[in-house]
Scaffold this motif. Structure first.
Motif, PDB file in Angstrom:
ATOM      1  N   ALA A  17      -2.937 -22.245 -10.834  1.00 48.54           N
ATOM      2  CA  ALA A  17      -1.674 -22.971 -10.852  1.00 48.54           C
ATOM      3  C   ALA A  17      -1.145 -22.756  -9.377  1.00 48.54           C
ATOM      4  N   TRP A  18      -1.414 -21.546  -8.670  1.00 46.21           N
ATOM      5  CA  TRP A  18      -0.894 -21.399  -7.355  1.00 46.21           C
ATOM      6  C   TRP A  18      -1.361 -22.467  -6.396  1.00 46.21           C
ATOM      7  N   GLU A  19      -2.387 -22.902  -6.925  1.00 46.55           N
ATOM      8  CA  GLU A  19      -3.331 -23.770  -5.516  1.00 46.55           C
ATOM      9  C   GLU A  19      -2.575 -25.264  -5.684  1.00 46.55           C
ATOM     10  N   THR A  20      -1.533 -25.465  -6.813  1.00 51.89           N
ATOM     11  CA  THR A  20      -1.133 -26.752  -6.724  1.00 51.89           C
ATOM     12  C   THR A  20       0.421 -26.840  -6.799  1.00 51.89           C
ATOM     13  N   GLY A  49       3.175 -18.072   1.315  1.00 49.75           N
ATOM     14  CA  GLY A  49       2.350 -17.186   0.884  1.00 49.75           C
ATOM     15  C   GLY A  49       2.766 -16.028  -0.009  1.00 49.75           C
ATOM     16  N   TYR A  50       4.053 -15.596   0.192  1.00 44.15           N
ATOM     17  CA  TYR A  50       4.682 -14.682  -0.575  1.00 44.15           C
ATOM     18  C   TYR A  50       4.963 -15.463  -2.094  1.00 44.15           C
ATOM     19  N   GLY A  51       5.407 -16.572  -1.972  1.00 39.22           N
ATOM     20  CA  GLY A  51       5.472 -17.321  -3.262  1.00 39.22           C
ATOM     21  C   GLY A  51       4.268 -17.353  -3.896  1.00 39.22           C
ATOM     22  N   GLU A  52       3.034 -17.876  -3.259  1.00 41.00           N
ATOM     23  CA  GLU A  52       1.641 -17.758  -4.023  1.00 41.00           C
ATOM     24  C   GLU A  52       1.303 -16.384  -4.323  1.00 41.00           C
ATOM     25  N   VAL A  53       1.711 -15.266  -3.688  1.00 42.17           N
ATOM     26  CA  VAL A  53       1.274 -14.078  -3.923  1.00 42.17           C
ATOM     27  C   VAL A  53       1.730 -13.481  -5.306  1.00 42.17           C
ATOM     28  N   LEU A  60       1.338 -12.652 -11.069  1.00 39.42           N
ATOM     29  CA  LEU A  60       1.876 -13.123 -12.648  1.00 39.42           C
ATOM     30  C   LEU A  60       0.503 -13.482 -13.524  1.00 39.42           C
ATOM     31  N   ALA A  61      -0.465 -14.080 -12.769  1.00 41.46           N
ATOM     32  CA  ALA A  61      -1.542 -14.598 -13.443  1.00 41.46           C
ATOM     33  C   ALA A  61      -2.670 -13.446 -13.836  1.00 41.46           C
ATOM     34  N   ASP A  62      -2.510 -12.425 -12.994  1.00 38.48           N
ATOM     35  CA  ASP A  62      -3.563 -11.339 -12.963  1.00 38.48           C
ATOM     36  C   ASP A  62      -3.794 -10.768 -14.275  1.00 38.48           C
ATOM     37  N   SER A  67      10.007  -4.358  -9.331  1.00 36.68           N
ATOM     38  CA  SER A  67      11.086  -4.837  -8.675  1.00 36.68           C
ATOM     39  C   SER A  67      10.675  -5.743  -7.454  1.00 36.68           C
ATOM     40  N   TRP A  68       9.624  -5.206  -6.551  1.00 35.77           N
ATOM     41  CA  TRP A  68       9.019  -6.082  -5.458  1.00 35.77           C
ATOM     42  C   TRP A  68       8.540  -7.480  -6.289  1.00 35.77           C
ATOM     43  N   ILE A  69       7.640  -7.240  -7.120  1.00 38.67           N
ATOM     44  CA  ILE A  69       6.945  -8.545  -7.745  1.00 38.67           C
ATOM     45  C   ILE A  69       8.246  -9.447  -8.224  1.00 38.67           C
ATOM     46  N   ASP A  70       9.324  -9.039  -8.913  1.00 36.82           N
ATOM     47  CA  ASP A  70      10.266  -9.677  -9.253  1.00 36.82           C
ATOM     48  C   ASP A  70      11.060 -10.567  -8.131  1.00 36.82           C
TER      49      ASP A  70
END
Length: 243
Positions: free
Chosen positions: A4-7, A149-153, A158-160, A172-175
């Motif tokens: 998902a993060w690739e597209t 990049g931070y958006g993709e991170v 979330l997919a991990d 909180s950082w992830i959110d």
């Protein structure tokens, strides 16, 4: 099958995805760095995160300066307004960042008194240098690995399958970066790279732009790494003190 993060960011055939694909190994090393994986599963040592938080505040100051340079380099009045608004938002974020640091036991005085690390200096000055030497596209390409990049991170986390969803100290950082508001900012930044690629001859300049993008991704990875290096140093000092 594409993840998902690739597209999610940039258009198919657009400049952003072309830049990302051209440095796929460096990009993956940045967006799925051991520091990021530690955020995802909650195992990141606290000294690593503390180091990151302090240096990230110092980074934000120069990020605002880079956006100010983008106002000067902007191709239109509308773009100037957008960049001026971005500066306001980043400066407001520095205040919020200091409050966030306090929540991790880092006083504002400590943050302000900490010198910039070599990693912070090398990354921020590289971005500004590319902006001073080139045009708005050169600058935006240097900035994109941070914003997009931070958006993709966040999407990778979330997919991990190993992500810690209960009691993760870094939730909180992830959110913050998984939030739809930030995801929209990241998508807009990728779309802007695509648009500038069309208007400013991106394909004809791809070799230089690709080099800039890849170097910024590598510098982002080093920015993460400094946190892990600090944690290792902290543990070494602790073990020495115990002997």
């Amino acid at each position: 099958m594409a993840q998902a993060w690739e597209t999610e960011f940039g258009a198919e055939g657009g400049l952003f995805r072309s830049l990302r694909s051209a440095c796929a190994a460096d990009w993956a090393a940045y967006t799925w760095h051991p520091f990021v994986r530690g955020l995802s599963d909650g195992t990141l040592p606290l000294p690593a995160f503390r180091r990151y938080l302090i240096q990230d505040y110092l980074f934000l100051i120069h990020f605002a300066r880079a956006k100010a340079l983008a106002v000067f380099k902007a191709e239109s009045v509308e773009a100037m307004r957008d960049k001026a608004e971005a500066i306001r938002a980043i400066l407001a974020e520095t205040t919020m960042h200091l409050r966030y640091c306090e929540g991790w036991g880092i006083a504002e005085a400590e943050v302000r008194a900490t010198p910039e690390s070599a990693e912070t200096v090398s990354y921020t000055r590289y971005v500004i240098d590319r902006g001073l030497a080139g045009d708005i596209l050169d600058l935006e390409v240097a900035l994109a690995p941070c914003t997009v990049g931070y958006g993709e991170v966040a999407l990778r986390i979330l997919a991990d399958p190993n992500r810690r969803t209960e009691g993760n100290p870094y939730q909180s950082w992830i959110d913050t970066y998984a939030d739809p508001g930030y995801q929209a900012i990241a998508k807009a930044a990728a779309a802007r790279i695509d648009a500038l690629g069309e208007s400013h001859g991106g394909q004809a300049r791809f070799a230089i732009l690709g080099s800039t993008f890849a170097e910024a991704a590598r510098l982002e990875a080093r920015f993460w790494q400094q946190g892990l290096d600090a944690a290792e140093g902290h543990m070494a000092s602790y073990e020495t003190a115990r002997r």
